[in-house]
Enzyme design. Structure first.
Site, PDB file in Angstrom:
ATOM      1  N   HIS A   1       0.823  -1.215   0.000  1.00  0.00           N
ATOM      2  CA  HIS A   1       0.000   0.000   0.000  1.00  0.00           C
ATOM      3  C   HIS A   1       0.853   1.260   0.000  1.00  0.00           C
ATOM      4  O   HIS A   1       0.515   2.244   0.670  1.00  0.00           O
ATOM      5  CB  HIS A   1      -0.945   0.015   1.219  1.00  0.00           C
ATOM      6  CG  HIS A   1      -2.093  -0.929   1.064  1.00  0.00           C
ATOM      7  ND1 HIS A   1      -3.186  -0.661   0.278  1.00  0.00           N
ATOM      8  CD2 HIS A   1      -2.311  -2.171   1.575  1.00  0.00           C
ATOM      9  CE1 HIS A   1      -4.040  -1.681   0.331  1.00  0.00           C
ATOM     10  NE2 HIS A   1      -3.520  -2.618   1.103  1.00  0.00           N
TER      11      HIS A   1
ATOM     12  N   ASP B   1       1.313  -3.702  -9.832  1.00  0.00           N
ATOM     13  CA  ASP B   1       0.913  -4.977 -10.422  1.00  0.00           C
ATOM     14  C   ASP B   1       1.227  -5.017 -11.919  1.00  0.00           C
ATOM     15  O   ASP B   1       1.721  -6.022 -12.439  1.00  0.00           O
ATOM     16  CB  ASP B   1      -0.584  -5.215 -10.200  1.00  0.00           C
ATOM     17  CG  ASP B   1      -0.957  -5.084  -8.726  1.00  0.00           C
ATOM     18  OD1 ASP B   1      -0.048  -5.062  -7.889  1.00  0.00           O
ATOM     19  OD2 ASP B   1      -2.157  -4.985  -8.421  1.00  0.00           O
TER      20      ASP B   1
HETATM   21  C1  GLA Z   1      -3.345  -3.795  -4.993  1.00  0.00           C
HETATM   22  C2  GLA Z   1      -3.073  -2.622  -5.918  1.00  0.00           C
HETATM   23  C3  GLA Z   1      -1.591  -2.286  -5.922  1.00  0.00           C
HETATM   24  C4  GLA Z   1      -1.083  -2.082  -4.508  1.00  0.00           C
HETATM   25  C5  GLA Z   1      -1.483  -3.249  -3.605  1.00  0.00           C
HETATM   26  C6  GLA Z   1      -1.138  -3.030  -2.154  1.00  0.00           C
HETATM   27  O1  GLA Z   1      -2.750  -4.942  -5.499  1.00  0.00           O
HETATM   28  O2  GLA Z   1      -3.483  -2.920  -7.231  1.00  0.00           O
HETATM   29  O3  GLA Z   1      -1.357  -1.165  -6.733  1.00  0.00           O
HETATM   30  O4  GLA Z   1      -1.524  -0.862  -4.004  1.00  0.00           O
HETATM   31  O5  GLA Z   1      -2.872  -3.524  -3.693  1.00  0.00           O
HETATM   32  O6  GLA Z   1       0.227  -2.954  -1.981  1.00  0.00           O
END
Ligand code: GLA
Length: 457
Positions: free
Chosen positions: A48, A189
Protein backbone atom coordinates in the site's frame (compact mmCIF):
# COMPACT_ATOMS: atom_id res chain seq x y z
CA UNK A 1 24.40 -6.69 -18.48
CA UNK A 2 22.20 -9.27 -20.22
CA UNK A 3 19.65 -7.91 -22.70
CA UNK A 4 16.13 -7.68 -21.25
CA UNK A 5 13.81 -10.41 -22.58
CA UNK A 6 11.96 -9.59 -25.82
CA UNK A 7 8.24 -8.94 -25.84
CA UNK A 8 7.64 -11.26 -28.80
CA UNK A 9 9.16 -14.72 -29.16
CA UNK A 10 8.67 -17.99 -31.01
CA UNK A 11 8.15 -20.98 -28.68
CA UNK A 12 7.68 -24.69 -28.92
CA UNK A 13 4.16 -25.32 -27.66
CA UNK A 14 3.85 -26.46 -24.05
CA UNK A 15 1.06 -28.82 -22.96
CA UNK A 16 -1.02 -25.88 -21.82
CA UNK A 17 -0.56 -24.02 -25.11
CA UNK A 18 -1.51 -27.14 -27.06
CA UNK A 19 -4.64 -27.61 -24.98
CA UNK A 20 -5.60 -24.00 -25.48
CA UNK A 21 -5.00 -24.30 -29.23
CA UNK A 22 -7.25 -27.37 -29.32
CA UNK A 23 -9.99 -25.67 -27.31
CA UNK A 24 -9.77 -22.72 -29.67
CA UNK A 25 -10.09 -24.97 -32.71
CA UNK A 26 -13.05 -26.86 -31.26
CA UNK A 27 -14.90 -23.70 -30.27
CA UNK A 28 -14.17 -21.48 -33.25
CA UNK A 29 -13.10 -23.82 -36.05
CA UNK A 30 -9.80 -22.05 -36.68
CA UNK A 31 -6.33 -21.82 -35.20
CA UNK A 32 -5.08 -18.95 -33.00
CA UNK A 33 -2.66 -16.57 -34.71
CA UNK A 34 -0.75 -15.69 -31.56
CA UNK A 35 -0.81 -16.00 -27.78
CA UNK A 36 -0.28 -13.35 -25.13
CA UNK A 37 0.51 -14.02 -21.50
CA UNK A 38 0.91 -11.87 -18.40
CA UNK A 39 1.96 -13.15 -14.95
CA UNK A 40 0.49 -12.52 -11.51
CA UNK A 41 2.80 -11.34 -8.75
CA UNK A 42 3.62 -11.68 -5.12
CA UNK A 43 4.72 -8.56 -3.33
CA UNK A 44 7.61 -9.38 -0.99
CA UNK A 45 7.55 -6.03 0.79
CA UNK A 46 6.17 -2.51 0.25
CA UNK A 47 2.42 -2.81 0.78
CA UNK A 48 0.00 0.00 0.00
CA UNK A 49 2.74 2.46 -0.80
CA UNK A 50 2.88 2.41 -4.62
CA UNK A 51 -0.05 4.81 -4.88
CA UNK A 52 1.74 7.07 -2.39
CA UNK A 53 4.70 7.30 -4.79
CA UNK A 54 7.04 4.85 -3.03
CA UNK A 55 9.08 1.95 -4.37
CA UNK A 56 7.85 -1.62 -3.89
CA UNK A 57 9.56 -5.00 -4.17
CA UNK A 58 7.52 -7.73 -5.87
CA UNK A 59 8.35 -10.70 -8.06
CA UNK A 60 6.28 -12.25 -10.85
CA UNK A 61 4.90 -15.72 -10.14
CA UNK A 62 4.66 -18.72 -12.44
CA UNK A 63 0.84 -18.50 -12.59
CA UNK A 64 -0.42 -16.28 -15.38
CA UNK A 65 -3.17 -15.30 -17.78
CA UNK A 66 -2.65 -16.85 -21.21
CA UNK A 67 -4.85 -15.82 -24.14
CA UNK A 68 -5.09 -17.33 -27.61
CA UNK A 69 -6.01 -14.79 -30.27
CA UNK A 70 -7.09 -14.74 -33.92
CA UNK A 71 -7.98 -11.65 -35.93
CA UNK A 72 -10.83 -11.22 -38.42
CA UNK A 73 -12.69 -8.66 -40.48
CA UNK A 74 -15.95 -8.75 -38.57
CA UNK A 75 -16.85 -5.78 -36.45
CA UNK A 76 -16.82 -7.92 -33.30
CA UNK A 77 -14.47 -8.88 -30.51
CA UNK A 78 -15.49 -12.24 -29.04
CA UNK A 79 -14.22 -13.28 -25.62
CA UNK A 80 -14.36 -16.72 -24.05
CA UNK A 81 -12.74 -18.24 -20.99
CA UNK A 82 -11.61 -21.82 -20.40
CA UNK A 83 -13.16 -21.57 -16.93
CA UNK A 84 -16.89 -22.31 -17.40
CA UNK A 85 -17.75 -19.99 -14.50
CA UNK A 86 -16.72 -17.05 -16.66
CA UNK A 87 -19.34 -16.41 -19.32
CA UNK A 88 -18.67 -15.48 -22.95
CA UNK A 89 -18.86 -11.86 -23.96
CA UNK A 90 -18.87 -9.96 -27.24
CA UNK A 91 -18.53 -6.31 -28.10
CA UNK A 92 -18.43 -4.14 -31.16
CA UNK A 93 -15.04 -2.98 -32.50
CA UNK A 94 -16.29 0.57 -32.88
CA UNK A 95 -17.93 2.81 -30.34
CA UNK A 96 -17.22 3.41 -26.71
CA UNK A 97 -16.09 0.60 -24.42
CA UNK A 98 -18.31 0.73 -21.34
CA UNK A 99 -16.91 -0.70 -18.10
CA UNK A 100 -19.37 -1.84 -15.45
CA UNK A 101 -18.06 -0.50 -12.13
CA UNK A 102 -20.98 -1.64 -10.04
CA UNK A 103 -20.80 -5.30 -10.77
CA UNK A 104 -17.48 -5.98 -12.49
CA UNK A 105 -17.51 -9.36 -14.27
CA UNK A 106 -14.28 -10.95 -15.52
CA UNK A 107 -14.57 -9.48 -18.99
CA UNK A 108 -14.59 -5.92 -17.62
CA UNK A 109 -10.91 -6.28 -16.75
CA UNK A 110 -10.25 -7.41 -20.30
CA UNK A 111 -12.17 -4.39 -21.55
CA UNK A 112 -9.98 -2.08 -19.43
CA UNK A 113 -6.90 -3.30 -21.33
CA UNK A 114 -8.63 -2.86 -24.70
CA UNK A 115 -9.83 0.59 -23.76
CA UNK A 116 -6.32 1.64 -22.71
CA UNK A 117 -4.94 0.76 -26.16
CA UNK A 118 -7.92 2.23 -28.01
CA UNK A 119 -7.51 5.55 -26.24
CA UNK A 120 -3.73 5.69 -26.36
CA UNK A 121 -3.76 5.46 -30.15
CA UNK A 122 -7.14 7.12 -30.74
CA UNK A 123 -8.34 4.00 -32.60
CA UNK A 124 -11.94 4.43 -33.74
CA UNK A 125 -12.37 0.86 -34.89
CA UNK A 126 -10.37 -1.92 -33.25
CA UNK A 127 -9.39 -5.04 -35.21
CA UNK A 128 -12.00 -7.82 -34.97
CA UNK A 129 -10.72 -10.62 -32.73
CA UNK A 130 -11.60 -13.94 -31.19
CA UNK A 131 -9.91 -14.61 -27.86
CA UNK A 132 -9.91 -17.45 -25.35
CA UNK A 133 -8.50 -16.65 -21.94
CA UNK A 134 -6.95 -19.31 -19.72
CA UNK A 135 -5.96 -18.22 -16.22
CA UNK A 136 -3.96 -20.08 -13.57
CA UNK A 137 -3.72 -17.29 -10.97
CA UNK A 138 -6.09 -17.92 -8.02
CA UNK A 139 -8.69 -15.12 -8.25
CA UNK A 140 -9.33 -12.65 -5.43
CA UNK A 141 -6.25 -13.89 -3.59
CA UNK A 142 -4.01 -10.80 -3.66
CA UNK A 143 -1.86 -12.28 -6.44
CA UNK A 144 -3.02 -9.76 -9.02
CA UNK A 145 -5.13 -11.96 -11.27
CA UNK A 146 -7.24 -9.03 -12.43
CA UNK A 147 -4.30 -6.77 -13.27
CA UNK A 148 -2.68 -9.64 -15.17
CA UNK A 149 -5.88 -9.90 -17.23
CA UNK A 150 -5.81 -6.15 -17.92
CA UNK A 151 -2.14 -6.42 -18.96
CA UNK A 152 -2.74 -9.45 -21.15
CA UNK A 153 -5.65 -7.70 -22.90
CA UNK A 154 -3.63 -4.51 -23.40
CA UNK A 155 -0.73 -6.46 -24.84
CA UNK A 156 -2.80 -8.52 -27.26
CA UNK A 157 -4.81 -5.47 -28.36
CA UNK A 158 -1.56 -3.69 -29.17
CA UNK A 159 -0.35 -6.65 -31.22
CA UNK A 160 -3.64 -7.30 -33.03
CA UNK A 161 -3.93 -3.63 -33.97
CA UNK A 162 -0.31 -3.55 -35.22
CA UNK A 163 0.85 -0.96 -32.72
CA UNK A 164 4.08 -0.83 -30.81
CA UNK A 165 4.80 0.25 -27.26
CA UNK A 166 7.62 -0.33 -24.78
CA UNK A 167 6.96 -2.47 -21.71
CA UNK A 168 7.16 0.65 -19.54
CA UNK A 169 4.52 2.37 -21.67
CA UNK A 170 2.31 -0.72 -21.59
CA UNK A 171 2.62 -0.92 -17.80
CA UNK A 172 1.66 2.72 -17.39
CA UNK A 173 -1.28 2.49 -19.79
CA UNK A 174 -2.63 -0.66 -18.13
CA UNK A 175 -2.27 0.78 -14.60
CA UNK A 176 -4.24 3.82 -15.69
CA UNK A 177 -6.89 1.89 -17.58
CA UNK A 178 -7.61 -0.56 -14.73
CA UNK A 179 -8.88 2.46 -12.79
CA UNK A 180 -11.94 2.40 -15.08
CA UNK A 181 -13.13 -0.37 -12.75
CA UNK A 182 -13.24 2.25 -10.00
CA UNK A 183 -10.33 1.16 -7.79
CA UNK A 184 -7.60 3.75 -7.39
CA UNK A 185 -4.74 1.21 -7.41
CA UNK A 186 -1.08 2.07 -7.89
CA UNK A 187 1.24 0.83 -10.62
CA UNK A 188 2.94 -2.13 -8.93
CA UNK A 189 0.91 -4.98 -10.42
CA UNK A 190 1.14 -3.87 -14.05
CA UNK A 191 4.79 -2.87 -13.76
CA UNK A 192 5.91 -6.23 -12.46
CA UNK A 193 3.66 -8.08 -14.90
CA UNK A 194 5.43 -6.41 -17.83
CA UNK A 195 8.90 -5.75 -16.46
CA UNK A 196 9.61 -8.95 -14.48
CA UNK A 197 12.61 -11.07 -15.38
CA UNK A 198 13.01 -14.74 -14.57
CA UNK A 199 15.20 -15.42 -11.53
CA UNK A 200 15.06 -11.99 -9.93
CA UNK A 201 12.70 -9.89 -7.84
CA UNK A 202 12.40 -6.22 -8.78
CA UNK A 203 12.58 -2.94 -6.96
CA UNK A 204 9.99 -0.83 -8.78
CA UNK A 205 10.22 2.92 -8.50
CA UNK A 206 7.63 5.33 -9.86
CA UNK A 207 7.74 8.69 -11.55
CA UNK A 208 9.58 7.84 -13.61
CA UNK A 209 8.77 4.14 -13.66
CA UNK A 210 12.00 2.15 -13.42
CA UNK A 211 13.01 -1.25 -12.13
CA UNK A 212 16.17 -2.65 -10.58
CA UNK A 213 16.82 -6.38 -10.24
CA UNK A 214 17.09 -7.65 -6.68
CA UNK A 215 18.74 -11.01 -6.25
CA UNK A 216 17.10 -12.96 -3.45
CA UNK A 217 19.41 -15.02 -1.21
CA UNK A 218 19.98 -18.57 -2.48
CA UNK A 219 19.28 -19.99 0.96
CA UNK A 220 15.78 -18.46 1.04
CA UNK A 221 12.56 -19.83 -0.41
CA UNK A 222 9.33 -17.85 -0.62
CA UNK A 223 6.12 -19.73 0.02
CA UNK A 224 2.69 -18.34 -0.82
CA UNK A 225 -0.33 -19.46 1.19
CA UNK A 226 -3.89 -18.38 0.61
CA UNK A 227 -6.04 -17.84 3.70
CA UNK A 228 -9.03 -18.77 1.50
CA UNK A 229 -10.96 -15.59 2.26
CA UNK A 230 -11.73 -13.93 -1.04
CA UNK A 231 -11.06 -10.24 -1.38
CA UNK A 232 -12.09 -8.35 -4.49
CA UNK A 233 -10.94 -4.80 -4.01
CA UNK A 234 -13.38 -3.53 -6.64
CA UNK A 235 -16.44 -4.67 -4.71
CA UNK A 236 -15.71 -2.89 -1.41
CA UNK A 237 -14.54 0.58 -0.47
CA UNK A 238 -11.70 -0.47 1.90
CA UNK A 239 -9.03 0.06 -0.72
CA UNK A 240 -10.19 3.47 -1.93
CA UNK A 241 -10.67 4.67 1.65
CA UNK A 242 -6.96 4.01 2.29
CA UNK A 243 -6.02 5.85 -0.92
CA UNK A 244 -8.09 8.84 0.15
CA UNK A 245 -6.70 8.81 3.71
CA UNK A 246 -3.16 8.92 2.30
CA UNK A 247 -4.07 11.79 0.00
CA UNK A 248 -5.64 13.78 2.85
CA UNK A 249 -2.68 12.99 5.13
CA UNK A 250 -0.33 14.38 2.45
CA UNK A 251 -2.36 17.60 2.28
CA UNK A 252 -2.49 17.97 6.07
CA UNK A 253 1.28 17.51 6.40
CA UNK A 254 1.88 19.92 3.53
CA UNK A 255 -0.38 22.52 5.17
CA UNK A 256 1.46 22.21 8.50
CA UNK A 257 4.79 23.08 6.87
CA UNK A 258 3.35 25.70 4.49
CA UNK A 259 3.86 23.82 1.26
CA UNK A 260 1.81 24.51 -1.83
CA UNK A 261 -1.12 22.10 -1.40
CA UNK A 262 -1.40 21.48 -5.14
CA UNK A 263 2.07 19.91 -5.03
CA UNK A 264 1.09 17.48 -2.27
CA UNK A 265 -0.72 14.78 -4.19
CA UNK A 266 1.13 11.92 -2.54
CA UNK A 267 2.99 11.37 0.72
CA UNK A 268 6.17 10.92 -1.37
CA UNK A 269 5.71 14.32 -2.99
CA UNK A 270 5.58 15.96 0.44
CA UNK A 271 8.89 14.29 1.29
CA UNK A 272 10.45 15.43 -1.99
CA UNK A 273 9.24 19.01 -1.52
CA UNK A 274 10.73 19.08 1.97
CA UNK A 275 13.91 17.35 0.89
CA UNK A 276 13.60 15.31 4.10
CA UNK A 277 14.57 11.75 5.03
CA UNK A 278 11.98 9.08 5.80
CA UNK A 279 12.93 9.34 9.48
CA UNK A 280 12.27 13.05 9.35
CA UNK A 281 8.90 12.38 7.72
CA UNK A 282 8.05 9.96 10.53
CA UNK A 283 8.97 12.63 13.07
CA UNK A 284 6.76 15.10 11.19
CA UNK A 285 3.84 12.67 11.34
CA UNK A 286 4.28 12.43 15.14
CA UNK A 287 4.43 16.19 15.46
CA UNK A 288 1.60 17.17 13.14
CA UNK A 289 -1.02 14.43 12.99
CA UNK A 290 -3.10 13.28 15.93
CA UNK A 291 -3.94 9.71 16.79
CA UNK A 292 -7.73 10.11 16.84
CA UNK A 293 -9.52 9.89 13.49
CA UNK A 294 -10.16 13.23 11.78
CA UNK A 295 -13.71 14.37 11.11
CA UNK A 296 -14.66 15.96 7.79
CA UNK A 297 -15.16 19.29 9.57
CA UNK A 298 -11.66 19.26 11.02
CA UNK A 299 -10.09 18.42 7.66
CA UNK A 300 -11.99 21.21 5.92
CA UNK A 301 -11.02 23.68 8.62
CA UNK A 302 -7.30 22.86 8.52
CA UNK A 303 -7.10 22.77 4.73
CA UNK A 304 -9.33 25.82 4.31
CA UNK A 305 -11.73 24.03 1.96
CA UNK A 306 -15.50 23.64 1.87
CA UNK A 307 -17.38 20.38 2.46
CA UNK A 308 -18.17 20.36 -1.28
CA UNK A 309 -14.51 20.70 -2.20
CA UNK A 310 -13.67 17.81 0.11
CA UNK A 311 -16.27 15.67 -1.66
CA UNK A 312 -15.35 16.59 -5.20
CA UNK A 313 -11.59 17.16 -5.01
CA UNK A 314 -10.45 14.62 -2.44
CA UNK A 315 -13.02 11.85 -2.12
CA UNK A 316 -13.69 9.26 -4.81
CA UNK A 317 -17.06 7.85 -5.90
CA UNK A 318 -17.21 5.03 -3.33
CA UNK A 319 -15.72 6.99 -0.40
CA UNK A 320 -18.36 9.72 -0.23
CA UNK A 321 -19.94 8.07 2.82
CA UNK A 322 -16.82 8.12 5.02
CA UNK A 323 -17.11 10.40 8.05
CA UNK A 324 -13.75 9.84 9.79
CA UNK A 325 -10.22 9.41 8.47
CA UNK A 326 -7.25 7.81 10.25
CA UNK A 327 -4.45 9.99 8.96
CA UNK A 328 -1.78 9.39 11.62
CA UNK A 329 -1.94 5.59 11.29
CA UNK A 330 -1.89 5.54 7.51
CA UNK A 331 0.95 8.04 7.09
CA UNK A 332 3.04 6.28 9.71
CA UNK A 333 2.59 2.97 7.90
CA UNK A 334 3.52 4.47 4.53
CA UNK A 335 6.73 6.20 5.61
CA UNK A 336 7.94 3.25 7.70
CA UNK A 337 7.07 0.71 4.99
CA UNK A 338 8.90 2.82 2.38
CA UNK A 339 12.01 2.63 4.59
CA UNK A 340 11.65 -1.16 5.01
CA UNK A 341 11.63 -1.66 1.23
CA UNK A 342 14.99 0.09 0.93
CA UNK A 343 16.41 -1.91 3.85
CA UNK A 344 15.15 -5.16 2.30
CA UNK A 345 16.89 -4.34 -0.95
CA UNK A 346 20.15 -3.41 0.74
CA UNK A 347 20.15 -6.66 2.76
CA UNK A 348 19.63 -8.62 -0.49
CA UNK A 349 22.43 -6.67 -2.18
CA UNK A 350 24.90 -7.25 0.64
CA UNK A 351 24.23 -10.98 1.11
CA UNK A 352 25.32 -11.12 4.80
CA UNK A 353 25.38 -14.53 6.47
CA UNK A 354 22.43 -13.37 8.60
CA UNK A 355 20.49 -12.00 5.59
CA UNK A 356 17.61 -14.38 5.97
CA UNK A 357 16.94 -13.38 9.58
CA UNK A 358 17.11 -9.70 8.67
CA UNK A 359 14.75 -10.10 5.72
CA UNK A 360 12.38 -12.13 7.87
CA UNK A 361 12.33 -9.41 10.54
CA UNK A 362 11.53 -6.75 7.95
CA UNK A 363 8.67 -8.87 6.61
CA UNK A 364 7.31 -9.34 10.13
CA UNK A 365 7.49 -5.62 10.82
CA UNK A 366 5.70 -4.98 7.54
CA UNK A 367 2.93 -7.37 8.50
CA UNK A 368 2.49 -5.78 11.93
CA UNK A 369 2.28 -2.36 10.33
CA UNK A 370 -0.29 -3.57 7.80
CA UNK A 371 -2.32 -5.11 10.61
CA UNK A 372 -2.10 -2.38 13.25
CA UNK A 373 -1.61 0.86 11.34
CA UNK A 374 -3.08 0.17 7.92
CA UNK A 375 -5.74 -2.23 9.21
CA UNK A 376 -5.80 -4.34 6.06
CA UNK A 377 -5.51 -7.81 7.61
CA UNK A 378 -8.32 -10.14 8.73
CA UNK A 379 -8.65 -12.88 11.40
CA UNK A 380 -7.93 -15.73 8.94
CA UNK A 381 -4.77 -14.04 7.65
CA UNK A 382 -3.67 -13.51 11.25
CA UNK A 383 -4.18 -17.19 12.04
CA UNK A 384 -2.31 -18.19 8.88
CA UNK A 385 0.64 -15.87 9.49
CA UNK A 386 0.89 -17.11 13.06
CA UNK A 387 0.90 -20.75 11.85
CA UNK A 388 3.55 -19.93 9.21
CA UNK A 389 5.82 -18.40 11.85
CA UNK A 390 5.29 -21.38 14.15
CA UNK A 391 6.08 -23.73 11.25
CA UNK A 392 9.56 -22.36 10.64
CA UNK A 393 9.09 -19.14 8.62
CA UNK A 394 11.71 -16.48 9.34
CA UNK A 395 9.16 -13.90 8.28
CA UNK A 396 5.56 -13.98 7.15
CA UNK A 397 3.24 -11.23 5.98
CA UNK A 398 0.04 -10.56 4.13
CA UNK A 399 0.71 -9.72 0.49
CA UNK A 400 -1.30 -7.62 -1.97
CA UNK A 401 -4.20 -5.48 -0.92
CA UNK A 402 -5.08 -7.65 2.13
CA UNK A 403 -8.44 -8.08 3.88
CA UNK A 404 -8.17 -11.71 2.72
CA UNK A 405 -6.03 -13.43 0.11
CA UNK A 406 -2.46 -14.60 0.58
CA UNK A 407 0.47 -14.46 2.95
CA UNK A 408 4.06 -14.76 1.76
CA UNK A 409 6.60 -16.44 4.03
CA UNK A 410 10.38 -16.61 3.94
CA UNK A 411 11.65 -20.12 4.70
CA UNK A 412 15.22 -21.41 4.82
CA UNK A 413 15.43 -23.49 1.59
CA UNK A 414 16.33 -26.65 3.48
CA UNK A 415 13.18 -26.58 5.64
CA UNK A 416 10.56 -26.03 2.94
CA UNK A 417 9.17 -29.57 3.03
CA UNK A 418 8.69 -29.50 6.77
CA UNK A 419 7.08 -26.06 6.52
CA UNK A 420 4.60 -27.11 3.83
CA UNK A 421 3.54 -30.18 5.81
CA UNK A 422 3.15 -28.21 9.04
CA UNK A 423 1.04 -25.45 7.44
CA UNK A 424 -1.01 -28.01 5.59
CA UNK A 425 -1.77 -29.87 8.82
CA UNK A 426 -2.50 -26.79 10.91
CA UNK A 427 -4.33 -24.48 8.51
CA UNK A 428 -5.77 -26.44 5.58
CA UNK A 429 -6.64 -29.98 6.57
CA UNK A 430 -8.82 -29.19 9.62
CA UNK A 431 -11.28 -27.19 7.49
CA UNK A 432 -13.05 -28.82 4.50
CA UNK A 433 -13.35 -25.56 2.52
CA UNK A 434 -9.63 -24.85 2.94
CA UNK A 435 -8.67 -28.50 2.40
CA UNK A 436 -10.47 -28.45 -0.95
CA UNK A 437 -8.49 -25.39 -2.01
CA UNK A 438 -5.11 -26.48 -0.64
CA UNK A 439 -3.48 -27.57 -3.88
CA UNK A 440 -3.68 -24.16 -5.51
CA UNK A 441 -3.34 -22.32 -2.19
CA UNK A 442 0.01 -23.40 -0.76
CA UNK A 443 3.07 -23.34 -3.00
CA UNK A 444 6.70 -22.30 -3.33
CA UNK A 445 7.25 -19.44 -5.74
CA UNK A 446 10.34 -18.50 -7.75
CA UNK A 447 10.71 -15.20 -9.62
CA UNK A 448 9.16 -15.66 -13.04
CA UNK A 449 9.42 -13.75 -16.33
CA UNK A 450 7.24 -10.87 -17.58
CA UNK A 451 4.41 -10.58 -20.09
CA UNK A 452 5.09 -11.78 -23.62
CA UNK A 453 3.59 -12.56 -27.00
CA UNK A 454 4.17 -16.05 -28.33
CA UNK A 455 4.05 -17.36 -31.85
CA UNK A 456 4.14 -21.10 -32.25
CA UNK A 457 7.27 -22.44 -33.96
C1 GLA B 1 -3.35 -3.80 -4.99
C2 GLA B 1 -3.07 -2.62 -5.92
C3 GLA B 1 -1.59 -2.29 -5.92
C4 GLA B 1 -1.08 -2.08 -4.51
C5 GLA B 1 -1.48 -3.25 -3.60
C6 GLA B 1 -1.14 -3.03 -2.15
O1 GLA B 1 -2.75 -4.94 -5.50
O2 GLA B 1 -3.48 -2.92 -7.23
O3 GLA B 1 -1.36 -1.17 -6.73
O4 GLA B 1 -1.52 -0.86 -4.00
O5 GLA B 1 -2.87 -3.52 -3.69
O6 GLA B 1 0.23 -2.95 -1.98
Amino acid sequence: MANPPKLKTAVTASERLKNLRNTFGTRFGEAPVFYACAPGRVNLIGEHIDYCGYAVLPMAIEQNILTAVSMNNTNTIRLANTNPNYKDFALSCSGDIAIDRDNPQWHNYFLCGLKGIKETFGITRLTGMTCIVDGTIPPNAGLSSSSALVCCAGLLAMEANKKSLSKVELAEICAKSERYIGTEGGGMDHSISFLAERGTAKLIEFQPLQTTSVKLPDAAAFVISNCCVEMNKATSSHFNIRVVECLIAAKMLARAVNLDLSRALTLAQVQTELNASLDEMLALVEEVLHYEPYSREEICKVLGITAEQLSTDLLSANTQHVTHFKLYHRAKHVYSEAARVLQFKSVCDSDFPESIQLLGELMNQSHESCRDLYECSCPELEQLVEICLRSGAMGSRLTGAGWGGCAVSLIPSDSVDYFLQAVRGAYYLPDPHRAAMEKQSLFVSKPSGGAAIFLEE
